[in-house]
Design a protein around this motif. Structure first.
Motif, PDB file in Angstrom:
ATOM      1  N   LEU B 207       0.628  -1.287   0.061  1.00 25.82           N
ATOM      2  CA  LEU B 207       0.033   0.056  -0.040  1.00 25.82           C
ATOM      3  C   LEU B 207       0.762   1.016  -0.031  1.00 25.82           C
ATOM      4  CD1 LEU B 207      -3.081   0.645   0.029  1.00 25.82           C
ATOM      5  CD2 LEU B 207      -2.933   0.886   2.561  1.00 25.82           C
ATOM      6  N   PHE B 208       1.978   1.314   0.706  1.00 28.62           N
ATOM      7  CA  PHE B 208       2.747   2.393   1.076  1.00 28.62           C
ATOM      8  C   PHE B 208       3.507   2.493  -0.524  1.00 28.62           C
ATOM      9  CE2 PHE B 208       2.049   2.958   5.189  1.00 28.62           C
ATOM     10  CZ  PHE B 208       2.717   4.180   5.358  1.00 28.62           C
ATOM     11  N   VAL B 209       4.087   1.447  -1.008  1.00 30.95           N
ATOM     12  CA  VAL B 209       4.813   1.424  -2.255  1.00 30.95           C
ATOM     13  C   VAL B 209       3.676   2.176  -3.290  1.00 30.95           C
ATOM     14  CG1 VAL B 209       5.477   0.237  -4.154  1.00 30.95           C
ATOM     15  CG2 VAL B 209       6.342  -0.432  -1.659  1.00 30.95           C
ATOM     16  N   SER B 210       2.493   1.651  -3.259  1.00 30.62           N
ATOM     17  CA  SER B 210       1.837   2.207  -4.339  1.00 30.62           C
ATOM     18  C   SER B 210       1.469   3.793  -4.209  1.00 30.62           C
ATOM     19  CB  SER B 210       0.476   1.320  -4.682  1.00 30.62           C
ATOM     20  OG  SER B 210      -0.531   1.607  -3.770  1.00 30.62           O
ATOM     21  N   ALA B 211       1.058   4.082  -2.990  1.00 38.42           N
ATOM     22  CA  ALA B 211       0.805   5.378  -2.478  1.00 38.42           C
ATOM     23  C   ALA B 211       2.037   6.295  -3.003  1.00 38.42           C
ATOM     24  CB  ALA B 211       0.528   5.568  -0.961  1.00 38.42           C
ATOM     25  N   PHE B 212       3.243   5.937  -2.725  1.00 37.70           N
ATOM     26  CA  PHE B 212       4.427   6.724  -3.197  1.00 37.70           C
ATOM     27  C   PHE B 212       4.438   6.864  -4.520  1.00 37.70           C
ATOM     28  CE2 PHE B 212       6.299   6.335   1.339  1.00 37.70           C
ATOM     29  CZ  PHE B 212       6.344   7.270   1.693  1.00 37.70           C
ATOM     30  N   GLN B 213       4.242   5.620  -5.192  1.00 44.66           N
ATOM     31  CA  GLN B 213       4.314   5.781  -6.595  1.00 44.66           C
ATOM     32  C   GLN B 213       3.132   6.765  -7.028  1.00 44.66           C
ATOM     33  OE1 GLN B 213       6.306   3.955  -8.604  1.00 44.66           O
ATOM     34  NE2 GLN B 213       5.589   5.393 -10.084  1.00 44.66           N
ATOM     35  N   ARG B 214       1.997   6.579  -6.873  1.00 45.54           N
ATOM     36  CA  ARG B 214       0.995   7.656  -6.996  1.00 45.54           C
ATOM     37  C   ARG B 214       1.373   8.996  -6.802  1.00 45.54           C
ATOM     38  NH1 ARG B 214      -4.533   5.268  -7.365  1.00 45.54           N
ATOM     39  NH2 ARG B 214      -4.224   3.185  -7.096  1.00 45.54           N
ATOM     40  N   ALA B 215       1.835   9.086  -5.687  1.00 44.33           N
ATOM     41  CA  ALA B 215       2.174  10.490  -5.396  1.00 44.33           C
ATOM     42  C   ALA B 215       3.273  10.939  -6.480  1.00 44.33           C
ATOM     43  CB  ALA B 215       2.886  10.472  -3.902  1.00 44.33           C
ATOM     44  N   GLU B 216       4.295  10.332  -6.856  1.00 44.18           N
ATOM     45  CA  GLU B 216       5.568  10.642  -7.678  1.00 44.18           C
ATOM     46  C   GLU B 216       4.711  10.881  -8.898  1.00 44.18           C
ATOM     47  OE1 GLU B 216       8.666   8.289  -7.263  1.00 44.18           O
ATOM     48  OE2 GLU B 216       9.339   8.994  -9.053  1.00 44.18           O
TER      49      GLU B 216
END
Lengths: 286, 266
Positions: B207-216
Motif C-alpha cells: 500500500l505504501f509502495v503504491s501510494a508513493f508511486q501515485r504521489a510521484e
C-alpha cells in the motif's frame, strides 16, 4: 471433472442504492486440463467471474463446483483456504502485491501460508523462479527494486510456488513488452501442456487466444455470450466480428484472400495451412 | 461504508448548497463560538431552532443528521456517565450503589452533551451542503490574509484537496491488495499473532509502495502542466459573495451577539 457454474449471479452492494449486478445467471463449464480464454469488454464482469474460482467472491445466487468442492450461495463453504492453494489466482498488475525483503522470501510466502515447511517452500520458490526465468542471482535482491517485467515474474512465481492445480490469470501480460509477453504466454502453455495445469486466462489479445488457448468464453454485460472451442470460435470470422471482436491477423488474412478471389476453406486455421492453400490455388491457375 | 454519513456531502440543490463556501465556513465558525458561550437553556433552545431551520432549508432530513450523530453516541453516553459520577458539586439528586449523583453534575453534563450535538448539527450543515473541492477553495481564500505571516494558504488547500481526492483510490487499492494476498493464503481474520503481523505487513508494504508511486506520478503530472507552488494562479471557479452570503454571516454574527447578551443577563 470440470469446473462448473450453475445459475451464478453476483451482486455488489445488495440492498443499497449502489447495487450493481456484475454477473447474472451464469452457466458455465470450464474443462480441466485445458487452456481457456475469458474475453469481454472492460466492465463486462470477467474479473468478478474469475474471483469466484478461488472463492474470493461467493456467489449471491447459484452454485460453483470446483476441484471437488461445492460453493453454494447463502452457505459458508468449508475448506476455503485449501481451495485458495489449489486454485491460484494472479491478479491484474500483480507486482503490487510484493512486500518481502527478498525475492525468494516473497515467492515462498504463499506456500508457507498453506502450511508447507520453510525448507520445502524455499525449494518450491527456487523451482518457480526457474520456471519464470529468473536466475539465482535474483534470490537475495529486494523485489521492490526490480524492473516492472521482473516484478511481474516474481509475483507469478509466488502463485506457481503454491503449486495450484488451476491457474487463473487476470490479464497477465498487460503492460509488458512484446518479448516478455511471448515468454509469459509460452510459460503458461508449458504449465498447461507439461505440468497438466488447468489455465484460465483473462485477455484482450485475440492473437493470444488464437495461438495459445483451447477454449474461449465471451462475457458480455455480466452474461455468457458464447462458450466454444477456439477453432470453432474463429472458424467463421463473421461470428466474432458480430460481437465487435477483431479476429486474429491470420483469420483476417484468410478473409481478405477470400474477398479477393481465393477460395480458402474455413477449416484452414494456421499460417502454414494458409500458405499451402494459397500455393495450391496459385499453381492451379498458373 | 454506506451507512457512514458524518461529514458526507449530499448532492442536493438548495439555497444553502448554492451559497459561497467562504460564507458558510465563516458562519459555521461564528456559530461554533456561540455554542461555547454559556447562555443557558434558552440560548441553546434558540440555537437549536435556528440550526434546525438551516437544516430544513438545505433539504436535509433529520434522519440524516441523526445518522451523523450515531458514531458519537457511545462517546457521549460514556462522557455523560463519567461526568455524573465524578463531579461532586451542588445538591445530591439521588444515590445509586452508594454513589451520589449531584444535580449540578447532571446539568453540567447535559450542557456538554447538548453542545456536542449542536456542534455536529452545525458542521453537518456545512459538510453536507458544500462539495469538498469548494470547501478547500473557501479555506484557501479565508487563509489568504494570513499569508503575510507566512501561512502557506494555497499549499494547505492543495494538500487538503489532494488528500480528499485520493481517499477512494486508496480504499480501492487496499481492497485489491487484500484480495491478492488472500489469494496467496493470507488469512486476515484468523491465525497466530505472528501470522497476523505478517498479514498486516503484506498489506501495508504494498500500500505504501503504491501510494508513493501515485504521489510521484501526480507530482510529475502537475509539474508537466506547469504547476509551481507559490506562483500566482488563476482559477477555473471564481467564488463570488452575494447578498445572501453576507446575510448569512450577518445572521450568524447576530446569533453570537444574542448569546453573549443572554449570557450577560443570566
Amino acid at each position: 471433472m470440470s469446473i462448473t457454474f450453475e445459475n451464478v449471479s453476483y451482486i455488489y452492494s445488495e440492498g443499497t442504492p449502489f447495487r450493481y449486478e456484475a454477473l447474472s445467471e451464469i452457466n458455465l463449464e470450464i474443462e480441466e486440463g485445458k487452456m481457456t480464454a475469458v474475453i469481454g469488454e472492460t466492465g463486462s464482469g470477467k474479473s468478478t467471474l474469475v474471483q469466484h474460482l478461488n472463492a474470493l467472491l461467493l456467489p449471491t445466487k447459484g452454485t460453483v463446483h470446483i476441484l471437488g468442492r461445492t460453493i453454494e450461495a447463502g452457505t459458508q463453504p468449508k475448506g476455503l483456504k485449501s481451495l485458495r492453494g489449489d486454485a491460484g489466482l494472479v491478479f491484474q498488475f500483480p507486482e503490487y502485491q510484493l512486500f518481502e525483503e527478498t525475492v525468494i522470501k516473497d515467492i515462498a510466502f504463499g506456500p508457507k501460508n498453506f502450511g508447507i515447511s520453510e525448507e520445502e517452500a524455499l525449494k518450491r520458490a527456487r523451482n518457480a523462479m526457474k520456471l519464470v526465468g529468473l536466475d539465482e542471482q535474483y534470490e537475495e535482491r529486494s523485489p521492490l527494486e526490480l524492473s516492472g517485467g521482473q516484478k511481474r515474474r516474481v509475483a507469478i512465481a509466488g502463485i506457481l510456488a503454491m503449486d495450484p492445480k488451476v491457474l487463473v490469470l487476470d490479464e497477465p501480460t498487460a503492460g509488458l513488452d512484446p518479448m516478455s509477453t511471448v515468454r509469459m504466454m509460452e510459460l503458461f502453455r508449458k504449465l498447461n501442456k507439461e505440468h497438466g495445469k488447468t489455465v484460465l486466462i483473462v485477455t484482450h489479445d485475440m492473437e493470444q487466444v488464437f495461438r495459445y488457448c483451447d477454449n474461449v468464453i465471451v462475457v458480455e454485460h455480466g452474461r455468457i455470450r458464447t462458450q466454444s472451442s477456439v477453432s470453432e470460435f474463429f472458424r467463421d470470422s463473421s461470428v466474432c466480428r458480430g460481437m465487435n471482436i477483431l479476429p486474429p491477423a491470420m483469420i483476417r488474412m484468410r478473409d481478405l484472400l477470400n474477398e479477393n478471389g481465393f477460395d480458402i476453406a474455413d477449416t484452414v486455421m494456421d499460417t502454414e495451412a494458409l500458405v499451402n492453400a494459397v500455393e495450391r490455388q496459385v499453381k492451379r491457375h498458373g | 461504508m454506506g451507512e457512514f454519513t458524518l461529514g458526507r456531502y449530499m448532492p442536493l440543490d438548495s439555497p444553502i448548497h448554492r451559497m459561497d463556501p467562504r460564507a458558510k465556513i465563516m458562519a459555521m465558525l461564528l456559530c461554533l463560538i456561540a455554542i461555547f458561550i454559556p447562555a443557558g437553556w434558552i440560548g441553546y433552545g434558540v440555537m437549536f431552532v435556528v440550526i434546525s431551520g438551516v437544516i430544513l432549508r438545505a433539504g436535509l432530513s433529520f434522519r440524516f443528521v441523526w445518522k451523523s450523530m450515531k458514531p458519537m453516541m457511545i462517546m457521549m453516553i460514556f462522557l455523560f456517565i463519567m461526568n455524573c459520577v465524578v463531579l461532586r458539586t451542588g445538591d445530591v439528586l439521588f444515590t445509586v450503589f452508594g454513589i451520589s449523583i449531584y444535580k449540578e453534575a447532571v446539568l453540567q453534563t447535559l450542557y456538554i452533551v447538548v453542545r456536542l450535538l449542536l456542534m455536529v448539527m452545525i458542521t453537518t450543515c456545512l459538510t453536507a451542503t458544500t462539495k469538498p473541492l469548494d470547501m478547500t477553495l473557501g479555506i484557501e481564500d479565508l487563509l489568504k490574509p494570513f499569508e503575510r505571516i507566512h501561512v502557506p494558504a494555497h499549499e494547505i488547500a492543495m494538500l487538503i484537496s489532494i488528500a480528499l481526492r485520493f481517499i477512494p483510490d486508496l480504499i480501492e487499492e487496499t481492497q485489491r491488495i487484500m484480495k491478492a494476498q488472500e489469494s496467496r493464503g493470507v488469512d486476515l481474520k484468523e491465525g497466530s499473532l505472528k501470522e497476523k503481523i505478517m498479514a498486516i505487513l503484506s498489506l501495508i508494504v504494498p500500500l505504501f509502495v503504491s501510494a508513493f508511486q501515485r504521489a510521484e506520478d501526480l507530482a510529475n503530472a502537475m509539474e508537466a502542466r506547469g504547476y509551481a507552488p507559490g506562483e500566482p494562479r488563476t482559477r477555473y471557479k471564481v467564488l463570488k459573495m452575494t447578498t445572501a452570503d453576507w446575510l448569512l454571516i450577518g445572521c450568524a454574527a447576530l446569533l453570537l451577539a444574542a448569546m453573549i447578551v443572554l449570557a450577560r443577563m443570566a
